[in-house]
Write a protein that holds these residues in place. Structure first.
Motif, short mmCIF file in Angstrom:
data_model
loop_
_atom_site.label_atom_id
_atom_site.label_comp_id
_atom_site.label_asym_id
_atom_site.label_seq_id
_atom_site.Cartn_x
_atom_site.Cartn_y
_atom_site.Cartn_z
N ASP A 1 0.81 -1.11 0.15
CA ASP A 1 0.13 0.05 -0.06
C ASP A 1 0.86 1.32 -0.02
O ASP A 1 0.74 2.27 -0.67
N LEU B 1 -5.74 -2.80 -8.49
CA LEU B 1 -6.81 -1.81 -8.49
C LEU B 1 -7.60 -1.83 -7.39
O LEU B 1 -8.16 -0.69 -7.07
N ARG B 2 -7.70 -3.07 -6.70
CA ARG B 2 -8.60 -3.03 -5.65
C ARG B 2 -8.17 -2.23 -4.57
O ARG B 2 -8.91 -1.62 -3.78
N ARG B 3 -6.93 -2.49 -4.14
CA ARG B 3 -6.12 -1.58 -3.35
C ARG B 3 -6.15 -0.23 -3.54
O ARG B 3 -6.24 0.72 -2.46
N VAL B 4 -5.97 0.20 -4.71
CA VAL B 4 -6.12 1.62 -5.18
C VAL B 4 -7.60 2.00 -4.62
O VAL B 4 -7.70 3.28 -3.96
N ARG B 5 -8.53 1.43 -5.02
CA ARG B 5 -9.89 1.78 -4.70
C ARG B 5 -10.21 1.90 -3.19
O ARG B 5 -10.83 2.70 -2.74
N ALA B 6 -9.58 1.01 -2.42
CA ALA B 6 -9.69 0.95 -0.90
C ALA B 6 -8.89 2.17 -0.39
O ALA B 6 -9.31 2.71 0.64
N ASN C 1 -2.34 1.46 -14.19
CA ASN C 1 -2.44 0.23 -13.07
C ASN C 1 -1.48 -0.94 -13.35
O ASN C 1 -0.98 -1.51 -12.61
N GLU D 1 -8.59 4.87 -1.86
CA GLU D 1 -9.30 5.92 -2.37
C GLU D 1 -10.63 6.24 -1.22
O GLU D 1 -10.72 7.19 -0.41
N GLU D 2 -11.15 4.98 -1.08
CA GLU D 2 -12.33 5.06 -0.23
C GLU D 2 -12.04 5.45 1.37
O GLU D 2 -12.70 5.90 2.04
#
Length: 166
Positions: free
Chosen positions: A10, A40-45, A25, A47-48
């Protein structure tokens, strides 16, 4: 906003995106040592969870005719919370103010203001800033040059979980 426990991957993702927000990505995943879908899942997490606030282009001010940068030290007549917030709301409407920081000490706010030239800044100063309610004084400091303008924060990719402030 869900809190994510940051690991080395991360922190690598954050450091790489902070350096180059346009990185694909696939390249980001390669640098982090993982495949693209989990990256991509980590980037979204991230961001959230609020670690990534947004993406932007670093625009050259001089190319657009903004040849002057001024730091305005602003003092207010009242530091009541309602008055501080009212000033901050007013500053939001001024596009030439690029940064606004509330300070402890003699100055209440430090504004980073861009202008086409010194006359342009003086017009802003006299027609908007000093004309605003609750302004006690303004001290202007003209930036001669910038030797460092690095966005974000230093990220130690190899740091342990204690580096996350938890």
């Amino acid at each position: 906003m869900q809190r994510v426990k940051l690991d080395r991957i991360d922190r690598r993702i954050l450091a790489d995106l902070q350096a180059d927000g346009r990185m694909t990505n696939v390249e980001l995943a390669r640098r982090a040592g993982i495949s693209a879908p989990p990256c991509l899942r980590r980037v979204r997490a991230l961001e959230e969870a609020g670690y990534i606030r947004g993406y932007h282009a670093d625009v050259e001010p001089h190319a657009l005719g903004f040849n002057v940068t001024v730091f305005a030290h602003v003092g207010l007549n009242s530091q009541a919370e309602a008055d501080l917030r009212a000033f901050e709301e007013l500053v939001l409407a001024w596009p030439e103010v690029r940064e606004c920081h509330m300070l402890a000490g003699e100055t209440d706010f430090l504004l980073k203001v861009v202008a086409h030239d010194w006359d342009d800044y003086q017009r802003f100063l006299t027609t908007r800033l000093t004309a605003a309610p609750n302004i006690s004084h303004v001290k202007s400091s003209l930036a001669i040059r910038s030797s460092k303008a690095q966005p974000g924060v230093p990220i130690d990719v190899e740091a342990g979980p204690e580096a996350d402030g938890e």
